[in-house]
Scaffold this active site. Structure first.
Site, PDB file in Angstrom:
ATOM      1  N   HIS A   1       0.824  -1.219   0.000  1.00 55.20           N
ATOM      2  CA  HIS A   1       0.000   0.000   0.000  1.00 55.20           C
ATOM      3  C   HIS A   1       0.854   1.263   0.000  1.00 55.20           C
ATOM      4  O   HIS A   1       0.428   2.311   0.495  1.00 55.20           O
ATOM      5  CB  HIS A   1      -0.951   0.026   1.209  1.00 55.20           C
ATOM      6  CG  HIS A   1      -1.762  -1.219   1.378  1.00 55.20           C
ATOM      7  ND1 HIS A   1      -2.912  -1.455   0.701  1.00 55.20           N
ATOM      8  CD2 HIS A   1      -1.545  -2.313   2.165  1.00 55.20           C
ATOM      9  CE1 HIS A   1      -3.410  -2.630   1.048  1.00 55.20           C
ATOM     10  NE2 HIS A   1      -2.588  -3.177   1.920  1.00 55.20           N
TER      11      HIS A   1
ATOM     12  N   SER B   1      15.045  20.280 -17.272  1.00 58.60           N
ATOM     13  CA  SER B   1      13.860  21.119 -17.432  1.00 58.60           C
ATOM     14  C   SER B   1      14.196  22.302 -18.323  1.00 58.60           C
ATOM     15  O   SER B   1      15.320  22.809 -18.320  1.00 58.60           O
ATOM     16  CB  SER B   1      13.394  21.617 -16.064  1.00 58.60           C
ATOM     17  OG  SER B   1      12.480  22.684 -16.208  1.00 58.60           O
TER      18      SER B   1
END
Length: 429
Positions: free
Chosen positions: A158, A280
């Site tokens: 999880h 970027s």
């Protein structure tokens, strides 16, 4: 565009309709073209065996088909809008060079079985590539599982820290997954390895075609016996091949997800090779894991292609033009999927673990399950042991190496059974 093979006297071809009919076929057929030439060569040999061609005609056809294959590979022959599709381009070239011998090449076949056999040969080639790349990825993962078997790593359920695991377990999981994927690709290859050439338009022809010869000459494992089933299998076999590719891409997607998380600052467990990252356009501080993100996304193209072909197959028996649209789907799926798988082995070889952040993530809660099992071993009923071990007051910073050494169940950290996986992998070679 050259004269259409099917054009009837007195019927004017509407250019708009023909553009719609041809679609991208002449471009897409570049993928198939070498295989179409190969199948045409085998077909010509079969025609000579049954007396349709004489020895000189066959020799001329083989010579010109070989020359066309070389010209296409070298870029001297371009499959473009001059032709309706690859099939008509081959015939046009042979007629231009050989006259009547070229006009005989289509005896006993249809464009239906011509595209079937070229597709089948193309699928076989791609499945071989899928299996090979999965084997290579599994080999890398097995080697690293052996080398890094004792490196502790948090195990998650999880997305929450669960138990102490190891890099060895992580690598072994991907090794076994890609071995299974290689097996599936190999088994699918065996399943689709059937020769449809000689089925013509799905009903055979009134000639004793040498189908056994073409089966052997083209390297097929068996003859696809029923001429009608050859047509019914179109799309079905493509879907099976896409599903085999998809199995590998599903594993790659989950592996890429792990690496997306592990390379983030919040985890910091892994450093990617510099060439697998980009920058970027505005943020000078960024190195982005674009390659693994596109690996993760690649399964979408495979799933979409499978769905597209499945939707095309809502048809009665026999050939239908709808199936033309299946070509683009398989090219897109394998183009995107193989492109991702080709980058995987080197990524796996060169990613680096960062032991300090990993060890810092091994907090005391990860030893609670060990405590419960230890109490059960001492005779405490497991449900009672579970409740006792759930008390945070009983948690203490444990020894991750000792935790791993105690994990002796088959397939766990202390008993990875890597030799079993090596033996399975060796059986694929």
């Amino acid at each position: 565009m050259s004269d259409l093979l099917w054009q009837k006297p007195g019927v004017k071809v509407d250019a708009r309709i023909q553009r719609f009919l041809a679609g991208e076929d002449v471009v897409l057929d570049r993928e198939f073209f070498a295989f179409d030439i190969q199948a045409s060569r085998a077909h010509a040999q079969g025609l000579q065996l049954i007396g349709i061609l004489d020895g000189d005609e066959l020799a001329g056809l083989e010579r010109e088909l070989d020359a066309l294959a070389m010209d296409f590979k070298a870029g001297r022959f371009v499959l473009d809008e001059r032709y309706e599709d690859g099939h008509s381009a081959i015939e046009s070239r042979l007629v231009e060079r050989l006259g009547d011998a070229g006009r005989k090449i289509h005896t006993g076949r249809s464009r239906n079985d011509q595209v079937l056999v070229a597709t089948r040969l193309w699928l076989k080639d791609r499945l071989v590539q899928v299996a090979a790349l999965c084997r290579e990825s599994a080999e890398v993962a097995l080697a690293r599982a052996q080398a890094e078997a004792a490196l502790p790593l948090p195990g998650y359920t999880h997305l929450q820290r669960a138990v102490v695991s190891s890099a060895g377990m992580w690598w072994a999981a991907w090794a076994e997954g890609f071995i299974d994927d290689a097996v599936r690709a190999r088994d699918t290859l065996v399943w689709v390895d059937a020769n449809p050439l000689g089925s013509a338009a799905g009903y055979g022809v009134n000639l004793p075609l040498a189908r056994d010869h073409t089966t052997a000459a083209l390297g097929f494992g068996r003859l696809q016996v029923s001429a009608a089933y050859a047509q019914l299998s179109r799309g079905k076999f493509e879907m099976a091949a896409i599903e085999a590719l998809g199995s590998a891409l599903l594993d790659l997607r989950r592996l890429a997800w792990d690496l997306s998380l592990f390379t983030s600052a919040e985890f910091g467990f892994v450093a990617l090779p510099a060439q697998y990252t980009t920058g970027s356009s505005i943020m000078p501080n960024k190195r982005n894991p674009d390659v693994i993100e596109l690996m993760r996304a690649s399964y979408a193209s495979v799933a979409a292609a499978r769905t597209e072909i499945e939707q095309l197959l809502s048809l009665p028996s026999g050939y239908h033009r709808d199936l033309q649209f299946s070509k683009g789907a398989i090219f897109h799926a394998f183009g995107r999927g193989l492109g991702a798988l080709e980058l995987l082995p080197d990524l796996l070889r060169n990613l680096e673990w960062k032991p300090e952040p990993i060890r810092a993530a091994l907090d005391p809660s990860l030893y609670a399950t060990d405590l419960a099992v230890d109490l059960a071993r001492e005779g405490v009923p497991f449900r009672d042991a579970y409740r006792q071990a759930a008390d945070p007051a009983r948690w203490a910073q444990g020894d991750p190496e000792a935790s791993l050494a105690a994990r002796v169940s088959p397939g766990a950290a202390a008993d990875l059974r890597l030799q079993v996986l090596r033996d399975r992998l060796a059986g694929l070679c």
